[in-house]
Design a protein around this motif. Sequence first.
Motif, short mmCIF file in Angstrom:
data_model
loop_
_atom_site.label_atom_id
_atom_site.label_comp_id
_atom_site.label_asym_id
_atom_site.label_seq_id
_atom_site.Cartn_x
_atom_site.Cartn_y
_atom_site.Cartn_z
N UNK A 117 0.81 -1.21 0.00
CA UNK A 117 0.00 0.00 0.00
C UNK A 117 0.85 1.28 0.00
N UNK A 118 2.01 1.25 0.66
CA UNK A 118 2.86 2.45 0.71
C UNK A 118 3.40 2.81 -0.68
N UNK A 119 3.96 1.81 -1.37
CA UNK A 119 4.49 2.09 -2.70
C UNK A 119 3.36 2.40 -3.68
N UNK A 120 2.18 1.80 -3.46
CA UNK A 120 1.03 2.12 -4.30
C UNK A 120 0.64 3.59 -4.13
N UNK A 121 0.65 4.06 -2.88
CA UNK A 121 0.31 5.47 -2.62
C UNK A 121 1.34 6.40 -3.27
N UNK A 122 2.61 5.99 -3.26
CA UNK A 122 3.66 6.79 -3.90
C UNK A 122 3.38 6.95 -5.40
N UNK A 123 3.13 5.84 -6.07
CA UNK A 123 2.90 5.90 -7.51
C UNK A 123 1.58 6.59 -7.83
N UNK A 124 0.62 6.51 -6.93
CA UNK A 124 -0.64 7.22 -7.14
C UNK A 124 -0.40 8.73 -7.10
N UNK A 125 0.39 9.18 -6.13
CA UNK A 125 0.74 10.60 -6.06
C UNK A 125 1.62 11.02 -7.24
N UNK A 126 2.54 10.13 -7.62
CA UNK A 126 3.40 10.41 -8.77
C UNK A 126 2.56 10.58 -10.04
N UNK A 127 1.55 9.73 -10.19
CA UNK A 127 0.65 9.83 -11.33
C UNK A 127 -0.08 11.16 -11.34
N UNK A 128 -0.51 11.62 -10.16
CA UNK A 128 -1.21 12.91 -10.06
C UNK A 128 -0.27 14.07 -10.44
N UNK A 129 1.00 13.96 -10.05
CA UNK A 129 1.98 15.00 -10.40
C UNK A 129 2.19 15.07 -11.91
N UNK A 130 2.33 13.91 -12.54
CA UNK A 130 2.52 13.88 -13.99
C UNK A 130 1.28 14.43 -14.70
N UNK A 131 0.09 14.07 -14.19
CA UNK A 131 -1.15 14.58 -14.79
C UNK A 131 -1.21 16.11 -14.70
N UNK A 132 -0.73 16.66 -13.58
CA UNK A 132 -0.70 18.12 -13.41
C UNK A 132 0.23 18.76 -14.44
N UNK A 133 1.42 18.18 -14.62
CA UNK A 133 2.38 18.72 -15.59
C UNK A 133 1.84 18.64 -17.01
N UNK A 134 1.16 17.54 -17.31
CA UNK A 134 0.60 17.39 -18.64
C UNK A 134 -0.47 18.45 -18.91
N UNK A 135 -1.34 18.63 -17.93
CA UNK A 135 -2.45 19.55 -18.11
C UNK A 135 -2.04 21.01 -18.12
N UNK A 136 -0.97 21.37 -17.38
CA UNK A 136 -0.59 22.77 -17.24
C UNK A 136 0.65 23.17 -18.03
N UNK A 137 1.34 22.19 -18.61
CA UNK A 137 2.55 22.54 -19.36
C UNK A 137 2.61 21.86 -20.73
N UNK A 138 2.49 20.54 -20.76
CA UNK A 138 2.69 19.81 -22.01
C UNK A 138 1.59 20.13 -23.02
N UNK A 139 0.35 19.90 -22.64
CA UNK A 139 -0.75 20.13 -23.59
C UNK A 139 -0.83 21.59 -24.03
N UNK A 140 -0.74 22.58 -23.12
CA UNK A 140 -0.76 23.98 -23.59
C UNK A 140 0.42 24.33 -24.49
N UNK A 141 1.55 23.61 -24.35
CA UNK A 141 2.72 23.92 -25.17
C UNK A 141 2.73 23.25 -26.53
N UNK A 142 1.83 22.30 -26.76
CA UNK A 142 1.82 21.57 -28.02
C UNK A 142 1.60 22.48 -29.23
N UNK A 143 0.65 23.44 -29.20
CA UNK A 143 0.49 24.32 -30.38
C UNK A 143 1.75 25.10 -30.72
N UNK A 144 2.51 25.54 -29.71
CA UNK A 144 3.77 26.26 -29.96
C UNK A 144 4.78 25.32 -30.62
N UNK A 145 4.84 24.11 -30.13
CA UNK A 145 5.72 23.08 -30.69
C UNK A 145 5.37 22.81 -32.15
#
Length: 399
Positions: free
Chosen positions: A160-188
Amino acid sequence: MKKRRIKLTLIQKLLIAIIAGIIYGQMHFLPEIFFAIPVTISAFFSSILNFIIPLMVVAFVVTGIADLTEGAGKLLGYTTGIAYLSTIIGGTATILIVSRLFPHFINPDVVNIGELEAKIEPIFTIPLEPMLDVTGAIVFAFMMGLAMSWLRQNREDVGETIYAFFKDFSACIAFLLGHFVVPGIPIFVFGNFANLSYSGSVFSILSVFWKVYIIVLLLHFLYLVVWYGLAGAYTHKKPWQLLKNQVPGYMTAAATQSSAATIPVNLKIAKKNGVSEKIANFVIPFGATAHILGSVTTIVSIIYAVLLLNGLPTSISMFIPFIFTLGIAMVAAPGAPGGGIMSALPYIGMVGLDPSGATASLLISLYMTQDSFGTATNVSADNAMALVIDKLYNKYWSN
């Protein structure tokens, strides 16, 4: 009175970026530095994208498999089998079709391929290496996900501990995708199309191979219609509505030339189609690396065309082993623009072509022109596959 802000959709932004890039690239009266700047920005964004893609795979696939309490091993095995079978059937159908059509208009005596002009180079590049390559990331994700799934089923005090880590890690990546990667795609995308437009390489290639490209596009659309027709019939959903839902994913992949970069858009589409979250979070990232229906269709077509142009043998029997090899060798390659053809080059000797020198350069150029649409077909087929696997899992494998 407060003015209402116009909010553009991702598709609208991508279309604007493509058109603006083509127009900007034609302004040859401007100093070269004006073109080098957007190209440099795109190159930097591409480095960031390549860095985050393996992390994205780990984030989504680990938690996607770990969330499966029953049937995780079966899900992995059957999903791999379906993705590989789809790729092989698509590649085989392609060689059977193009072998009938291409000889009618491709003749080495009437076609002459000139050298392409050089592209604008970035002003500088940042040597940013990914922490993991995509293949290593997906293998790691499979191993960790399966282990965590087993531990959570069979051990109350472990996992459960490592599962919680990867769950939080997944949320962090989702945040970066939504606020940086996807908005930057048109510029790319703008920088890439400005570069291609300035160099004129796309227009040069299309002026010679436009018939090949039209047939390849028709094959892509045909395979998607078949895939969604089967998926719609099996899940009792309207195929045309499913195809309509896929348009944002298709456009994003076509613009970025990266199936992995389309993962966040494709996840939203899968959930809109009614695919359960745990299946979507596994199948979509997995499909982005292992389901290469469109890429194989493009590679088989352009290689067959080049063989015809050079008057070389074009036996179907020598293409079949080549297609089976591509289904394995190209896994994870579509995650980066042009990755498919780079992974395939070492194996083109199987069909009688030199994997180095002028032939390799020609194949890369031809593939890159169609890479957008091949990648778009890859990711679009992923969502059809997700629909089928979701029903199979809930009906058979979760018990």
